[in-house]
Design an enzyme around this catalytic site. Structure first.
Site, PDB file in Angstrom:
ATOM      1  CB  ILE A  79      74.038   6.625  -4.242  1.00  0.00           C
ATOM      2  CG1 ILE A  79      72.652   6.299  -4.971  1.00  0.00           C
ATOM      3  CG2 ILE A  79      73.724   6.805  -3.146  1.00  0.00           C
ATOM      4  CD1 ILE A  79      72.402   5.229  -5.931  1.00  0.00           C
TER       5      ILE A  79
ATOM      6  NE  ARG B 197      83.103   8.589  -6.082  1.00  0.00           N
ATOM      7  CZ  ARG B 197      83.252   9.158  -4.245  1.00  0.00           C
ATOM      8  NH1 ARG B 197      84.003   8.573  -3.559  1.00  0.00           N
ATOM      9  NH2 ARG B 197      82.638   9.830  -4.197  1.00  0.00           N
TER      10      ARG B 197
END
EC number: 2.1.1.148
Lengths: 301, 301, 301, 301
Positions: C111, C223
């Site tokens: 998030i 990521r």
């Protein structure tokens, strides 16, 4: 950039009234506050406010209770680490607010950087000034013959003079007609929100622009780059000097890792590894297109 | 919220070192700087830095050269006008940076407000403290029987005691095991980034959070509202007090037009017009659903 | 990731009902639609919707009236040019919507990428399932001894078993107590918004997440990188496969210029130039810190 | 808005090639795809792509596995609930991509909505067309005498004709000179990025603009409002019709709660309560300023 005496007096009043604060101050920045640094023929940038300094970047990165700084050299090392590893959020903890006066066509490029706050002078509400950007002769560049999106050498002689004359005359005429249309002498006067449409894109506007340091550095990387259009680049270069005084460690890391650095593709990286092992690599064996190879060659100097 | 002596000393050092600045200061805000205001059992909010004041809102709205304020009453009128007509950009010209300590389940609601900057304490890198939110008995609320997303009266007696005991015991046990897993005494020790997964959502975290006034007011409108979950509302309420001291005119307008105001639908507006003409309007003749009608009735007191 | 028969039936219903559209479709993406690809022990990612394809990137870059593509090879060249020169806006013209099931501690990292839209399953409103992430034995890593923010080799033997047992037992006990607290059998039942605080960060949540291609690639760069925490990296790797089928040209450019590429500092660039001229450069003569020099050496293989 | 035969052919080719997809389609939207709807004298809006429909809003709000809709009436009720209670994230799950041709001064207002993606036709790279917005006679409005930021009645007679002539002549002359400056016949030719500065703000530009439904509705609330400048309002009104066909339930709720509704201040709410109890309230007893009271009176019809 002739400020009116009233404007200069307002600026001087602010510069003459230091106040006491518990907040972090950046000594290198205080000296710039409010001063209007000229850019182009009628433009300027001036700092209205700022938040944070180099130590504030480290303080946030460490989520610390106090000033968050052990020593200046520790802080500089941490800042370099953060910049090298693309940590963006600590740099967002510094903020700057500017007052900028700039031609509309520059403003249109500038506003494409969306992560910022802006309040522009309203030409629906107010009357614009008779101020237009007319390039200095050495910046009156020809269309580049190799790059559709660039410029070549400065125009010379008669062609240059003709262009200057057209820009000047059209600007003045457009403003005359703007004034004529909105005039309420002996007529109703056209709505300002409509009359402004007659003004060319070299008319000056001004705005307050507020941005965090991370997004400002991103702006500077793109706009202080030598590929950027000259007329926005001069604003970016002026800002670079201010940022260097504000957050010297962050600006130093930015110069090393962003402005002076380069991004290599996987192919480019592979070529360098082969070259360092003594292999002679050519465009054909590099896997790159001609355009990429040319840029790669430039990179290696 | 027991600050350690070292933490308190760091805060005191900052509060004891006023500096001279040319920037705008907000006297009502200076007094709050760095002070940790307790929230819940171990949390706090404290202001780390701020930019701007009421006058700065007007200065940006007017894109002015100086301080941008004629008089305090003029400024307050302009601010009310801007708030009433949903002008958001001038309010974005003020900025605040907070240090907040809060339970993870509150942090997860908070972070949904995306237009802000945040640096959170890293549990990949550091070890979390043994601090967990345990509700005070009068906030140990039952599930609402009428609203799936709300809470009812506080639990009583044995049920309350059982819940409290479970929360306390599970928190302590989870932390014991967290420590046991990462311990490097006589074993390798589990990676911190993994061990943290054993900690429940009432564990405290902390972050630096920076936001502009427009987005902060939007946050407060939603989170200081009586429908918000109690555990985030108490943070919002503490912030409301701080904002009221920082930008009193903007906060006053916010209270009148946002917190204390209401949004009417076209149907609601039509009903009011009819009622003011003397017509008796019922849910059936209102065109509203039962839920809307109930909310409409509450609105009219 | 055991989908219930009802859930699988809902998915099958959608996959079984093709419709006619005038919009651009990406054949490589249609085959992925709705399918839940397993990630970790109970998680998944599945594509709910998408907008655009490689040609749409070029169409926007050219602001064209039609499909905006002359030929696939022209498009690929343009896309490589855009990626190489950091043009971000054309990539923003593609959009993807995902349904993701993931542990809460992964969700909290995820998030932090703010430029996206998200709707998360509400534990204020609904009851969470009894599903917790328990690492597979070979991912039960020790704390890194060289990097505070990383992990080392997998734990072995008794230590590994003890950790697994603690994670499993604490998860189950926490869920037992969660159920006990919200139960309305013979008691009022604690509000769901409170009871959820007892659940550890390895409990699974789920959300709809929508993001444009530019921001998705930025997410993947960070990521899917080998420095990212394993538990989020597996999600990113699954997404990489999907994106490669969706926009093959953009993904190819991304692999070459971002994932496989590298950023050199001004110092690093200078060292390479000197090395290519035959100079022997050492850490001392490089101007780099030890950490930077080590990373630079790794880069050159 | 004369599309060239080539442009129309490109559009027709896209409209003539339906494809099969598993994605959600919105039947009301398919019929609009690619069609260029005329706005002003040379502008248009046309839908290039879209994602989602009314059901997709509910699907995201419920984080559901399948289509997420029980029945159309349930969905409409949920959507009204979400809109009434300011839930924004489910509406962000729909997305639209537009191709818009519009005068530069309209584009400058439009771009202030920052949460969107945009690719504009580049006048650094390409040559702009000879197309300028010239208001129709009944939109040639006078400056408002009561509102600095508005317009009054249309100019009449000779004044109107003079204004029209000035706008037309200045536009044509500016374009003649633009062409003259960039011409490479017998001269070098000024760089396009410079020559464009001679063009007035009524010249047409075009862009691809992509935005989510929540932000689009916010745009429409401000720009389809009768206080918005006419020249941007006509674009917003055209978009309203399209959105009404795309997501009828969401658009219906938007009309009721946003466009047709109103926001009351705490003072306004208090006045209404008092009036409904039979009290005669005047500006003096309302606590409102004259401006607020006037707006309040208008609200009550």
């Amino acid at each position: 950039m002739p400020l009116s005496p009233e404007q200069q007096a307002e600026i001087d009043a602010q510069r003459g009234a230091p106040q006491s604060t518990l907040r972090t101050t950046a000594p290198g920045m205080e000296k710039h506050l409010y001063t209007a640094y000229p850019v182009l023929d009628h433009g300027f940038v001036r700092v209205i406010d700022y938040m944070g300094d180099d130590a504030a970047i480290c303080q946030a990165a460490r989520v610390s209770y106090g000033k968050g700084t052990k020593s200046v050299s520790n802080d500089a090392g941490l800042i370099r680490y953060l910049m090298r590893h693309w940590h963006s959020t600590p740099f967002e903890m510094c903020e700057i607010k500017l007052h900028v006066k700039l031609p509309v066509f520059v403003a249109r490029q500038w506003i494409r950087h969306r992560t910022a706050n802006v309040n522009e002078y309203s030409a629906r509400y107010s009357i614009l000034d008779r101020e237009f950007y007319i390039p200095a002769p050495d910046h009156l560049a020809a269309q580049s013959t190799t790059n559709n999106q660039g410029r070549g050498e400065a125009l010379q002689g008669e062609e240059a003079q003709r262009v200057l004359r057209l820009l000047q005359e059209d600007s003045m005429r457009a403003y005359d007609h703007y004034e004529e249309m909105i005039s309420q002498e002996g007529q109703q006067g056209l709505a300002r929100e409509l009359a402004r449409m007659n003004l060319p894109a070299n008319v000056y506007t001004q705005w307050y622009w507020k941005v965090d340091l991370h997004n400002l550095l991103h702006f500077l990387r793109l706009r202080a780059d030598h590929h950027a259009q000259y007329e926005i680049r001069v604003y970016a270069e002026e800002l670079c000097k201010i940022v260097a005084d504000w957050v010297p460690a962050a600006y130093g890391a930015f110069e090393d890792y962003r402005m002076g650095g380069a991004t290599l593709s996987a192919k480019g990286l592979d070529c360098i590894r082969r070259m360092l092992k003594g292999e002679e690599v050519t465009q054909e064996t590099s896997g790159m297109s001609k355009g990429e190879w040319r840029e790669f060659q430039e990179l290696l100097g």
